[in-house]
Enzyme design. Structure first.
Site, short mmCIF file in Angstrom:
data_model
loop_
_atom_site.label_atom_id
_atom_site.label_comp_id
_atom_site.label_asym_id
_atom_site.label_seq_id
_atom_site.Cartn_x
_atom_site.Cartn_y
_atom_site.Cartn_z
N ARG A 236 0.85 -1.19 0.00
CA ARG A 236 0.00 0.00 0.00
C ARG A 236 0.89 1.24 0.00
NH1 ARG A 236 -3.74 -2.45 -1.65
NH2 ARG A 236 -5.74 -2.85 -0.65
N HIS A 284 -1.69 0.88 -9.63
CA HIS A 284 -2.36 -0.09 -8.73
C HIS A 284 -2.99 -1.23 -9.55
CE1 HIS A 284 -4.40 -0.54 -4.56
NE2 HIS A 284 -4.32 -1.73 -5.16
P1 NDP Z 1 -2.07 -11.52 4.31
O1 NDP Z 1 -2.97 -11.02 5.40
O2 NDP Z 1 -2.17 -12.93 3.90
O3 NDP Z 1 -0.55 -11.23 4.71
C1 NDP Z 1 -0.13 -10.08 5.36
C2 NDP Z 1 1.27 -10.32 5.86
O4 NDP Z 1 1.76 -9.10 6.44
C3 NDP Z 1 1.37 -11.40 6.94
O5 NDP Z 1 2.51 -12.20 6.74
C4 NDP Z 1 1.51 -10.59 8.23
O6 NDP Z 1 2.24 -11.24 9.26
C5 NDP Z 1 2.32 -9.41 7.72
N1 NDP Z 1 2.20 -8.27 8.62
C6 NDP Z 1 1.10 -7.55 8.92
N2 NDP Z 1 1.39 -6.61 9.83
C7 NDP Z 1 2.70 -6.73 10.10
C8 NDP Z 1 3.59 -6.05 10.97
N3 NDP Z 1 3.18 -5.04 11.73
N4 NDP Z 1 4.88 -6.45 10.99
C9 NDP Z 1 5.29 -7.48 10.24
N5 NDP Z 1 4.51 -8.18 9.40
C10 NDP Z 1 3.22 -7.80 9.34
O7 NDP Z 1 -2.33 -10.55 3.05
P2 NDP Z 1 -2.09 -10.84 1.50
O8 NDP Z 1 -0.76 -11.48 1.33
O9 NDP Z 1 -3.27 -11.49 0.92
O10 NDP Z 1 -2.06 -9.32 0.95
C11 NDP Z 1 -1.08 -8.42 1.42
C12 NDP Z 1 -1.38 -7.00 0.96
O11 NDP Z 1 -1.10 -6.86 -0.43
C13 NDP Z 1 -2.84 -6.55 1.06
O12 NDP Z 1 -3.17 -6.16 2.38
C14 NDP Z 1 -2.87 -5.37 0.10
O13 NDP Z 1 -2.52 -4.19 0.79
C15 NDP Z 1 -1.78 -5.71 -0.92
N6 NDP Z 1 -2.34 -6.00 -2.25
C16 NDP Z 1 -1.99 -5.21 -3.31
C17 NDP Z 1 -2.45 -5.46 -4.56
C18 NDP Z 1 -2.01 -4.63 -5.71
O14 NDP Z 1 -2.54 -4.80 -6.81
N7 NDP Z 1 -1.03 -3.77 -5.55
C19 NDP Z 1 -3.36 -6.58 -4.83
C20 NDP Z 1 -3.64 -7.38 -3.66
C21 NDP Z 1 -3.16 -7.08 -2.44
P3 NDP Z 1 1.67 -12.57 9.96
O15 NDP Z 1 1.77 -13.65 8.88
O16 NDP Z 1 2.59 -12.81 11.08
O17 NDP Z 1 0.25 -12.27 10.33
C1 OXD Z 2 -6.31 -5.60 -3.02
C2 OXD Z 2 -5.93 -4.62 -3.98
O1 OXD Z 2 -6.23 -5.34 -1.83
O2 OXD Z 2 -6.44 -4.65 -5.10
O3 OXD Z 2 -6.70 -6.70 -3.43
O4 OXD Z 2 -5.08 -3.77 -3.72
#
Ligand code: NDP
Ligand code: OXD
Length: 321
Positions: A236, A284
């Site tokens: 993000r 994005h």
């Molecule tokens: P998940 O919830 O599966 O994974 C999130 C990861 O971030 C987990 O490993 C979590 O740790 C880690 N995390 C969260 N907070 C912290 C912290 N404070 N310190 C360290 N690690 C942290 O999400 P997804 O993998 O499905 O998606 C990730 C992000 O990708 C979405 O939230 C979105 O913002 C972004 N995204 C962007 C897209 C784009 O087109 N650019 C499309 C889709 C998603 P833990 O495993 O320990 O909980």
């Molecule tokens: C998502 C995104 O969160 O599109 O899936 O960014």
């Protein structure tokens, strides 16, 4: 679909899935749910007093759910749920299920792998050489001598790591909780962040937007990357301090950055990021939710709900992901 469709037969009235999304793919969604017994309705076509059972939304607005205390599950059209965190947006006690679906994951692995390979094989430099008609070789570095780090080892981060591992890169991961994934050197928590960063020739950021991750990609942290590292932010825009990135690129601490997400979207035309020679910008689009495969995820959860079973991928809205 994983759960037998038998649980859905003999319903007297079709349940309603209302869709509110800022892109027009409604007909595709209807087609994707053809095997379900749900009735799909555009949010704007809901009649006054019409009950809904489920909602699929992007950027819900304040008070939007107030007329619908009957709602059972809210589905996020995106993997992130930060777009739902405004005050008085979500009704209390209703589960929010985030998007986890095959094509969203595949799209992200494609984007990230493409950007890593592009920089690993010096393509931006060769493109410049071609413009200059300059026949010049750069010594190739084997993938096994390149370290790739991933901040956020969730669904998407882990999938990217597995694909990159198959090219022979050395993989490093960082997340909130401790993990043991074969072939990946894993770090967790704020205390281990700088150590992990110190290894990464390429850093991919796939963290969600939460209070804890806000501005985590700041100079204080990015200074721990080795000199000439490449940053890829697909998590993000709120994660990155954009001015710090420009300073680190201009001082040659970082060699390049790939940005798909921004503090303000669309990126304002006067942003200095647009013209920076070592920044690649995409709007994005690293990965997109595909109705056909998302419908499976949503329908499976609705069937679990009907059976009284726990749902999958319920977001923890306190934690923010
Ligand atoms: P998940 O919830 O599966 O994974 C999130 C990861 O971030 C987990 O490993 C979590 O740790 C880690 N995390 C969260 N907070 C912290 C912290 N404070 N310190 C360290 N690690 C942290 O999400 P997804 O993998 O499905 O998606 C990730 C992000 O990708 C979405 O939230 C979105 O913002 C972004 N995204 C962007 C897209 C784009 O087109 N650019 C499309 C889709 C998603 P833990 O495993 O320990 O909980
Ligand atoms: C998502 C995104 O969160 O599109 O899936 O960014």
């Amino acid at each position: 679909m994983a759960i037998d469709n038998q649980v859905v037969i003999n319903r007297k009235m079709a349940e309603v899935l209302a869709i509110k999304a800022d892109f027009e793919r409604f007909d595709e969604w209807v087609q994707a749910f053809r095997e379900s017994d749900l009735k799909l309705v555009r949010w704007e076509d809901l009649k006054e007093g019409q009950a809904i059972d489920y909602a699929l939304v992007w950027q819900p607005t304040t008070g939007m759910f107030d007329p619908h205390p009957e709602i059972k599950i809210i589905f996020s059209i995106g993997a992130g749920v930060d777009h739902m965190l405004g005050e008085n947006v979500l009704p209390k006690g209703v589960p929010v299920v985030r998007m986890v679906e095959t094509n969203l994951t595949l799209g992200m692995t494609e984007y990230v792998t493409y950007q890593i390979l592009r920089h690993h094989r010096f393509m931006p430099l060769y493109e410049q050489f071609q413009r200059d008609k300059n026949w010049k070789e750069i010594i190739q570095i084997p993938a096994s001598r390149r370290n790739v780090g991933i901040m956020g080892m969730g669904v998407l981060g882990t999938a990217c790591a597995q694909v990159l591992k198959s090219f022979g890169f050395r993989l490093f991961g960082w997340s909130r909780s401790e993990k043991h994934i074969e072939g990946i050197e894993h770090y967790h928590g704020p205390e281990q962040l700088h150590t992990m960063l110190s290894y990464c020739d390429f850093l991919i950021c796939l963290l969600p937007n939460t209070q804890e991750t806000n501005h985590i990609l700041c100079a204080k942290n990015l200074m721990h990357l080795p000199k000439q590292a490449v940053l890829i932010n697909v998590g993000r825009g709120s994660l990155l301090v954009e001015n710090d990135l420009i300073t680190l690129l201009d001082s040659d601490h970082l060699s390049a950055a790939v940005l798909d997400v921004f503090q303000e979207e669309p990126l304002p035309t006067n942003s200095p990021l647009w013209n920076h020679p070592r920044i690649t910008i995409t709007p994005h689009v690293a990965s997109m939710t595909v109705p056909e495969t998302s419908a499976e995820h949503i329908w499976t959860n609705i069937k679990l709900y009907r059976l009284g079973h726990p749902l999958t991928h319920v977001a923890d809205m306190q934690r923010g992901y």
